[in-house]
Design an enzyme around this catalytic site. Structure first.
Site, PDB file in Angstrom:
ATOM      1  N   ARG A   3      -7.572  -1.119  -7.115  1.00 19.75           N
ATOM      2  CA  ARG A   3      -7.907  -0.018  -6.198  1.00 19.75           C
ATOM      3  C   ARG A   3      -8.193   1.226  -7.034  1.00 19.75           C
ATOM      4  NH1 ARG A   3      -4.720   0.663  -0.715  1.00 19.75           N
ATOM      5  NH2 ARG A   3      -6.760   1.531  -0.224  1.00 19.75           N
ATOM      6  N   GLN A  13      -2.215   2.092   9.838  1.00 20.02           N
ATOM      7  CA  GLN A  13      -0.949   2.217   9.104  1.00 20.02           C
ATOM      8  C   GLN A  13       0.081   3.041   9.871  1.00 20.02           C
ATOM      9  OE1 GLN A  13      -4.002   2.835   7.811  1.00 20.02           O
ATOM     10  NE2 GLN A  13      -4.125   2.304   5.646  1.00 20.02           N
ATOM     11  N   ASN A  54      -6.216  11.854   0.385  1.00 18.89           N
ATOM     12  CA  ASN A  54      -5.237  11.097   1.180  1.00 18.89           C
ATOM     13  C   ASN A  54      -6.006  10.251   2.180  1.00 18.89           C
ATOM     14  OD1 ASN A  54      -2.408  10.527   1.793  1.00 18.89           O
ATOM     15  ND2 ASN A  54      -2.783  11.561   3.736  1.00 18.89           N
ATOM     16  N   LYS A  55      -5.296   9.485   2.964  1.00 15.29           N
ATOM     17  CA  LYS A  55      -5.926   8.558   3.895  1.00 15.29           C
ATOM     18  C   LYS A  55      -6.961   9.254   4.762  1.00 15.29           C
ATOM     19  CE  LYS A  55      -5.277   5.066   3.899  1.00 15.29           C
ATOM     20  NZ  LYS A  55      -6.057   4.086   3.103  1.00 15.29           N
ATOM     21  N   ASP A  74      -2.695  10.481  -2.373  1.00 13.68           N
ATOM     22  CA  ASP A  74      -2.996   9.421  -3.330  1.00 13.68           C
ATOM     23  C   ASP A  74      -3.465   9.975  -4.667  1.00 13.68           C
ATOM     24  OD1 ASP A  74      -3.136   6.441  -1.997  1.00 13.68           O
ATOM     25  OD2 ASP A  74      -3.347   8.035  -0.529  1.00 13.68           O
ATOM     26  N   ARG A 119       0.859  -1.172   0.000  1.00 13.92           N
ATOM     27  CA  ARG A 119       0.000   0.000   0.000  1.00 13.92           C
ATOM     28  C   ARG A 119       0.899   1.226   0.000  1.00 13.92           C
ATOM     29  NH1 ARG A 119       2.183   2.192   3.409  1.00 13.92           N
ATOM     30  NH2 ARG A 119       0.600   3.788   3.438  1.00 13.92           N
ATOM     31  N   GLY A 120       0.289   2.375  -0.254  1.00 11.55           N
ATOM     32  CA  GLY A 120       1.036   3.577  -0.560  1.00 11.55           C
ATOM     33  C   GLY A 120       0.997   3.750  -2.071  1.00 11.55           C
ATOM     34  N   ALA A 121       0.504   4.906  -2.524  1.00  9.04           N
ATOM     35  CA  ALA A 121       0.248   5.093  -3.956  1.00  9.04           C
ATOM     36  C   ALA A 121       1.452   4.766  -4.841  1.00  9.04           C
ATOM     37  CB  ALA A 121      -0.250   6.519  -4.209  1.00  9.04           C
TER      38      ALA A 121
END
Length: 348
Positions: A94, A199, A250-251, A240, A51-53
Protein backbone atom coordinates in the site's frame (compact mmCIF):
# COMPACT_ATOMS: atom_id res chain seq x y z
CA UNK A 1 -9.09 -20.38 12.90
CA UNK A 2 -12.27 -18.68 14.13
CA UNK A 3 -13.37 -17.70 17.61
CA UNK A 4 -16.12 -15.64 19.16
CA UNK A 5 -13.81 -14.22 21.82
CA UNK A 6 -12.30 -10.78 21.32
CA UNK A 7 -8.56 -10.91 21.94
CA UNK A 8 -6.94 -7.92 23.65
CA UNK A 9 -4.75 -7.25 20.59
CA UNK A 10 -5.73 -7.31 16.92
CA UNK A 11 -2.15 -8.20 15.88
CA UNK A 12 -0.24 -10.84 17.83
CA UNK A 13 3.15 -12.45 17.32
CA UNK A 14 3.08 -16.16 18.11
CA UNK A 15 6.72 -17.06 17.33
CA UNK A 16 5.91 -19.31 14.37
CA UNK A 17 3.14 -17.14 12.87
CA UNK A 18 1.12 -13.93 13.24
CA UNK A 19 -2.42 -14.02 14.59
CA UNK A 20 -4.54 -11.27 13.08
CA UNK A 21 -8.05 -9.99 13.63
CA UNK A 22 -9.64 -10.20 10.17
CA UNK A 23 -11.19 -6.76 9.80
CA UNK A 24 -12.85 -7.78 6.53
CA UNK A 25 -15.08 -10.21 8.43
CA UNK A 26 -16.35 -7.66 10.95
CA UNK A 27 -18.93 -7.03 12.30
CA UNK A 28 -20.72 -10.25 11.34
CA UNK A 29 -17.89 -12.54 12.37
CA UNK A 30 -15.08 -12.01 14.89
CA UNK A 31 -12.41 -14.05 13.16
CA UNK A 32 -8.71 -14.40 13.95
CA UNK A 33 -6.59 -15.70 11.09
CA UNK A 34 -3.05 -17.06 11.14
CA UNK A 35 -0.40 -15.68 8.79
CA UNK A 36 2.34 -18.23 8.13
CA UNK A 37 4.36 -16.54 5.39
CA UNK A 38 5.40 -13.18 3.99
CA UNK A 39 2.92 -13.80 1.16
CA UNK A 40 0.15 -14.16 3.77
CA UNK A 41 1.19 -10.88 5.37
CA UNK A 42 1.32 -9.10 2.00
CA UNK A 43 -2.16 -10.38 1.11
CA UNK A 44 -3.59 -9.38 4.50
CA UNK A 45 -2.45 -5.78 3.97
CA UNK A 46 -3.48 -5.58 0.30
CA UNK A 47 -6.97 -6.99 0.91
CA UNK A 48 -7.60 -4.88 4.04
CA UNK A 49 -7.76 -7.78 6.44
CA UNK A 50 -5.50 -5.47 8.42
CA UNK A 51 -5.91 -1.72 7.94
CA UNK A 52 -5.11 1.44 9.82
CA UNK A 53 -1.67 2.95 9.28
CA UNK A 54 -0.09 1.83 12.61
CA UNK A 55 -1.49 -1.72 12.39
CA UNK A 56 -0.21 -2.06 8.83
CA UNK A 57 3.26 -1.09 10.01
CA UNK A 58 3.13 -3.49 12.95
CA UNK A 59 1.99 -6.39 10.80
CA UNK A 60 4.66 -5.70 8.20
CA UNK A 61 7.37 -5.59 10.88
CA UNK A 62 6.29 -8.96 12.22
CA UNK A 63 6.12 -10.15 8.60
CA UNK A 64 9.82 -9.34 8.16
CA UNK A 65 10.66 -11.18 11.39
CA UNK A 66 8.60 -14.14 10.20
CA UNK A 67 10.27 -14.19 6.79
CA UNK A 68 13.72 -14.01 8.37
CA UNK A 69 12.89 -16.82 10.77
CA UNK A 70 11.89 -19.05 7.86
CA UNK A 71 15.01 -18.36 5.78
CA UNK A 72 17.19 -21.46 5.40
CA UNK A 73 20.25 -19.89 3.78
CA UNK A 74 23.52 -20.38 5.69
CA UNK A 75 25.31 -17.54 3.89
CA UNK A 76 24.88 -14.15 5.59
CA UNK A 77 24.96 -12.19 2.35
CA UNK A 78 22.36 -14.38 0.71
CA UNK A 79 20.24 -14.31 3.86
CA UNK A 80 20.26 -10.50 3.90
CA UNK A 81 19.41 -10.35 0.19
CA UNK A 82 16.43 -12.68 0.71
CA UNK A 83 15.08 -10.74 3.70
CA UNK A 84 15.55 -7.47 1.78
CA UNK A 85 13.28 -8.92 -0.91
CA UNK A 86 10.65 -9.60 1.77
CA UNK A 87 10.90 -5.97 2.89
CA UNK A 88 10.53 -4.70 -0.68
CA UNK A 89 7.49 -6.91 -1.27
CA UNK A 90 5.76 -5.69 1.88
CA UNK A 91 6.60 -2.08 1.03
CA UNK A 92 4.71 -2.47 -2.26
CA UNK A 93 1.45 -3.51 -0.56
CA UNK A 94 0.00 0.00 0.00
CA UNK A 95 1.47 3.39 -0.96
CA UNK A 96 -0.10 6.02 1.31
CA UNK A 97 0.34 4.96 4.96
CA UNK A 98 3.80 6.17 5.97
CA UNK A 99 3.91 3.95 9.09
CA UNK A 100 4.44 0.98 6.78
CA UNK A 101 7.66 2.42 5.39
CA UNK A 102 8.80 3.70 8.81
CA UNK A 103 8.48 0.23 10.33
CA UNK A 104 10.12 -1.49 7.39
CA UNK A 105 13.02 0.97 7.44
CA UNK A 106 13.64 0.14 11.09
CA UNK A 107 13.64 -3.55 10.27
CA UNK A 108 16.01 -3.00 7.34
CA UNK A 109 18.45 -1.09 9.55
CA UNK A 110 18.53 -4.02 11.98
CA UNK A 111 19.08 -6.43 9.11
CA UNK A 112 21.97 -4.45 7.66
CA UNK A 113 23.72 -4.18 11.04
CA UNK A 114 23.56 -7.91 11.81
CA UNK A 115 26.85 -9.77 11.98
CA UNK A 116 25.40 -13.28 11.77
CA UNK A 117 22.20 -14.99 10.66
CA UNK A 118 21.33 -16.10 14.20
CA UNK A 119 21.72 -12.61 15.65
CA UNK A 120 19.78 -11.13 12.70
CA UNK A 121 16.80 -13.40 13.30
CA UNK A 122 16.77 -12.64 17.02
CA UNK A 123 17.28 -8.90 16.55
CA UNK A 124 14.54 -8.60 13.92
CA UNK A 125 12.03 -10.32 16.19
CA UNK A 126 13.01 -8.06 19.10
CA UNK A 127 12.72 -4.96 16.90
CA UNK A 128 9.22 -5.90 15.72
CA UNK A 129 8.18 -6.41 19.35
CA UNK A 130 9.70 -3.04 20.26
CA UNK A 131 7.75 -1.32 17.47
CA UNK A 132 4.56 -2.91 18.81
CA UNK A 133 5.23 -1.82 22.41
CA UNK A 134 6.12 1.69 21.28
CA UNK A 135 2.88 2.02 19.31
CA UNK A 136 0.78 0.91 22.28
CA UNK A 137 2.41 3.49 24.54
CA UNK A 138 2.10 6.23 21.91
CA UNK A 139 -1.61 5.54 21.50
CA UNK A 140 -2.24 5.72 25.24
CA UNK A 141 -0.49 9.10 25.39
CA UNK A 142 -2.47 10.35 22.38
CA UNK A 143 -5.62 9.40 24.25
CA UNK A 144 -4.49 11.34 27.32
CA UNK A 145 -3.74 14.49 25.32
CA UNK A 146 -6.91 14.16 23.25
CA UNK A 147 -9.17 13.72 26.25
CA UNK A 148 -7.79 16.96 27.72
CA UNK A 149 -9.47 18.83 24.83
CA UNK A 150 -12.96 17.55 25.62
CA UNK A 151 -15.54 18.29 28.31
CA UNK A 152 -17.89 15.82 29.94
CA UNK A 153 -21.03 15.43 27.87
CA UNK A 154 -19.42 16.52 24.58
CA UNK A 155 -20.61 15.06 21.29
CA UNK A 156 -17.83 14.28 18.82
CA UNK A 157 -17.88 13.15 15.21
CA UNK A 158 -15.32 10.72 13.78
CA UNK A 159 -14.62 9.16 10.39
CA UNK A 160 -13.24 5.79 9.26
CA UNK A 161 -11.58 3.70 11.98
CA UNK A 162 -8.63 4.98 13.97
CA UNK A 163 -9.19 2.71 16.93
CA UNK A 164 -7.56 -0.10 18.82
CA UNK A 165 -8.02 -2.56 15.96
CA UNK A 166 -6.07 -0.19 13.69
CA UNK A 167 -3.13 0.05 16.11
CA UNK A 168 -1.46 -1.97 18.86
CA UNK A 169 -4.12 -0.84 21.34
CA UNK A 170 -6.35 2.18 22.17
CA UNK A 171 -6.10 3.69 18.70
CA UNK A 172 -5.42 7.30 17.79
CA UNK A 173 -8.64 9.23 17.14
CA UNK A 174 -10.61 6.70 19.22
CA UNK A 175 -8.10 6.57 22.09
CA UNK A 176 -9.75 9.45 24.01
CA UNK A 177 -13.07 7.62 23.87
CA UNK A 178 -11.61 4.40 25.27
CA UNK A 179 -9.90 6.31 28.10
CA UNK A 180 -13.07 8.31 28.76
CA UNK A 181 -15.03 5.09 29.18
CA UNK A 182 -12.43 3.74 31.62
CA UNK A 183 -12.68 6.95 33.67
CA UNK A 184 -16.46 7.43 33.67
CA UNK A 185 -16.05 10.57 31.55
CA UNK A 186 -19.26 10.66 29.44
CA UNK A 187 -18.85 11.42 25.73
CA UNK A 188 -21.17 10.77 22.82
CA UNK A 189 -19.66 9.68 19.53
CA UNK A 190 -21.16 9.95 16.06
CA UNK A 191 -19.42 7.69 13.54
CA UNK A 192 -19.64 8.22 9.79
CA UNK A 193 -20.16 4.97 7.87
CA UNK A 194 -17.15 5.74 5.61
CA UNK A 195 -17.99 4.64 2.08
CA UNK A 196 -17.07 2.75 0.07
CA UNK A 197 -15.58 0.07 2.37
CA UNK A 198 -17.68 1.06 5.41
CA UNK A 199 -14.90 1.08 8.02
CA UNK A 200 -16.99 3.35 10.24
CA UNK A 201 -20.05 1.11 10.09
CA UNK A 202 -18.25 -2.23 10.24
CA UNK A 203 -15.31 -1.35 12.50
CA UNK A 204 -15.67 1.87 14.51
CA UNK A 205 -19.28 1.25 15.53
CA UNK A 206 -18.40 -2.36 16.43
CA UNK A 207 -15.27 -1.43 18.38
CA UNK A 208 -16.90 1.34 20.41
CA UNK A 209 -19.93 -0.82 21.17
CA UNK A 210 -17.60 -3.56 22.40
CA UNK A 211 -16.07 -0.99 24.77
CA UNK A 212 -19.44 0.29 25.96
CA UNK A 213 -18.98 3.74 24.43
CA UNK A 214 -22.12 5.70 23.50
CA UNK A 215 -21.89 5.60 19.68
CA UNK A 216 -24.40 6.52 16.95
CA UNK A 217 -23.82 5.51 13.34
CA UNK A 218 -24.67 7.90 10.49
CA UNK A 219 -24.21 7.70 6.74
CA UNK A 220 -21.58 9.98 5.26
CA UNK A 221 -24.09 12.33 3.62
CA UNK A 222 -25.71 13.00 7.01
CA UNK A 223 -22.63 14.69 8.47
CA UNK A 224 -23.63 18.33 7.91
CA UNK A 225 -27.16 17.81 9.21
CA UNK A 226 -25.85 15.88 12.22
CA UNK A 227 -23.36 18.63 13.13
CA UNK A 228 -26.17 21.16 12.94
CA UNK A 229 -28.92 19.19 14.68
CA UNK A 230 -26.96 17.23 17.30
CA UNK A 231 -24.78 20.13 18.44
CA UNK A 232 -21.51 18.39 17.60
CA UNK A 233 -18.69 19.93 19.66
CA UNK A 234 -15.82 18.81 17.44
CA UNK A 235 -14.51 16.35 14.87
CA UNK A 236 -11.55 14.03 15.47
CA UNK A 237 -9.92 11.79 12.85
CA UNK A 238 -6.75 9.78 12.42
CA UNK A 239 -4.13 10.13 9.70
CA UNK A 240 -2.15 7.99 7.28
CA UNK A 241 0.52 10.56 6.45
CA UNK A 242 1.17 14.13 7.60
CA UNK A 243 3.46 16.44 5.62
CA UNK A 244 5.92 18.91 7.15
CA UNK A 245 3.43 21.77 6.88
CA UNK A 246 0.61 19.83 8.58
CA UNK A 247 -1.31 18.82 5.45
CA UNK A 248 -2.89 15.48 6.35
CA UNK A 249 -3.84 12.44 4.26
CA UNK A 250 -6.64 10.39 5.76
CA UNK A 251 -9.51 8.24 4.58
CA UNK A 252 -11.52 9.68 1.69
CA UNK A 253 -14.23 11.98 3.04
CA UNK A 254 -12.04 13.59 5.70
CA UNK A 255 -11.53 16.76 3.67
CA UNK A 256 -15.28 17.29 3.44
CA UNK A 257 -15.62 17.02 7.21
CA UNK A 258 -12.83 19.56 7.73
CA UNK A 259 -14.66 21.99 5.45
CA UNK A 260 -17.87 21.42 7.42
CA UNK A 261 -16.04 22.04 10.70
CA UNK A 262 -14.78 25.35 9.34
CA UNK A 263 -18.28 26.32 8.24
CA UNK A 264 -19.89 25.47 11.57
CA UNK A 265 -17.06 26.92 13.68
CA UNK A 266 -16.17 23.71 15.51
CA UNK A 267 -12.64 22.32 16.06
CA UNK A 268 -11.20 19.77 13.67
CA UNK A 269 -8.59 17.57 15.34
CA UNK A 270 -6.14 15.11 13.79
CA UNK A 271 -4.79 12.40 16.12
CA UNK A 272 -1.65 10.56 15.03
CA UNK A 273 1.65 9.25 16.41
CA UNK A 274 4.90 10.94 15.45
CA UNK A 275 5.58 7.99 13.12
CA UNK A 276 2.80 9.23 10.82
CA UNK A 277 4.66 12.44 9.97
CA UNK A 278 6.69 12.51 6.77
CA UNK A 279 8.97 15.52 7.09
CA UNK A 280 10.56 14.76 3.72
CA UNK A 281 7.37 16.08 2.11
CA UNK A 282 6.94 19.84 2.18
CA UNK A 283 3.18 19.68 1.64
CA UNK A 284 0.32 17.31 1.04
CA UNK A 285 0.63 17.84 -2.71
CA UNK A 286 3.43 15.24 -2.68
CA UNK A 287 1.54 12.55 -0.74
CA UNK A 288 0.79 9.57 -3.02
CA UNK A 289 -2.92 8.78 -3.05
CA UNK A 290 -3.87 5.15 -3.49
CA UNK A 291 -6.63 4.44 -6.02
CA UNK A 292 -8.44 1.16 -5.52
CA UNK A 293 -10.60 -1.13 -7.63
CA UNK A 294 -13.83 0.51 -8.73
CA UNK A 295 -15.72 -2.61 -7.69
CA UNK A 296 -15.58 -1.22 -4.14
CA UNK A 297 -18.02 1.44 -5.37
CA UNK A 298 -20.15 -0.60 -7.76
CA UNK A 299 -20.65 -3.50 -5.34
CA UNK A 300 -21.69 -3.63 -1.67
CA UNK A 301 -21.04 -6.95 0.06
CA UNK A 302 -20.90 -8.69 -3.31
CA UNK A 303 -24.15 -7.16 -4.64
CA UNK A 304 -23.93 -4.86 -7.66
CA UNK A 305 -25.49 -1.45 -6.94
CA UNK A 306 -24.39 0.42 -10.09
CA UNK A 307 -24.82 -0.08 -13.85
CA UNK A 308 -22.53 -2.48 -15.71
CA UNK A 309 -19.48 -0.81 -17.27
CA UNK A 310 -19.97 2.52 -15.50
CA UNK A 311 -16.76 4.55 -15.09
CA UNK A 312 -15.49 4.83 -11.51
CA UNK A 313 -13.03 6.96 -9.57
CA UNK A 314 -12.04 5.41 -6.25
CA UNK A 315 -9.31 7.25 -4.32
CA UNK A 316 -8.80 5.71 -0.90
CA UNK A 317 -7.60 8.94 0.72
CA UNK A 318 -7.83 12.70 0.45
CA UNK A 319 -5.63 15.48 1.81
CA UNK A 320 -6.88 18.05 4.31
CA UNK A 321 -4.88 21.29 4.07
CA UNK A 322 -3.28 22.46 7.29
CA UNK A 323 -5.29 25.67 7.49
CA UNK A 324 -8.44 23.60 8.17
CA UNK A 325 -6.87 21.74 11.11
CA UNK A 326 -7.34 23.10 14.64
CA UNK A 327 -4.56 20.99 16.16
CA UNK A 328 -2.70 17.71 15.73
CA UNK A 329 -2.68 15.41 18.77
CA UNK A 330 0.49 13.32 19.14
CA UNK A 331 2.03 11.22 21.88
CA UNK A 332 4.41 14.13 22.52
CA UNK A 333 1.68 16.72 23.00
CA UNK A 334 -0.74 18.87 21.02
CA UNK A 335 0.63 20.71 17.99
CA UNK A 336 -1.05 24.02 17.19
CA UNK A 337 -0.91 26.12 14.01
CA UNK A 338 2.04 27.32 12.49
CA UNK A 339 2.47 23.66 11.94
CA UNK A 340 5.55 24.06 9.73
CA UNK A 341 7.31 25.80 12.61
CA UNK A 342 5.84 23.75 15.48
CA UNK A 343 5.92 20.19 14.12
CA UNK A 344 9.73 19.77 14.50
CA UNK A 345 9.35 20.46 18.23
CA UNK A 346 7.17 17.35 18.56
CA UNK A 347 8.49 15.07 15.82
CA UNK A 348 12.15 14.08 15.75
Amino acid sequence: MTTTAVLPYSVQWDNSHITLLNQQALPAITEFIELHSVDDVYDSILTLKVRGAPAIGLTAAFGVALGAKQETSTDLGEFKKNVKRHIEKLASSRPTAVNLFWALKRMENILLAAQSIATAKEALELEAKAIFAQDEEMCRKIGEHGLSLFSKGDSLLTHCNAGGIATARYGTALAPFHLAKERDFPLKVYACETRPVLQGARLTAWELMQAGVDVTLISDNMAAHTIQQKQINGIIVGADRIAANGDTANKIGTLGLAILAKHYGIPFYVAAPSTTFDLTLESGASIPIEERDGAEITYIQGVRVAPENVNTFNPAFDVTPHHLITSIITENGIITPGFAHNIPNFVK
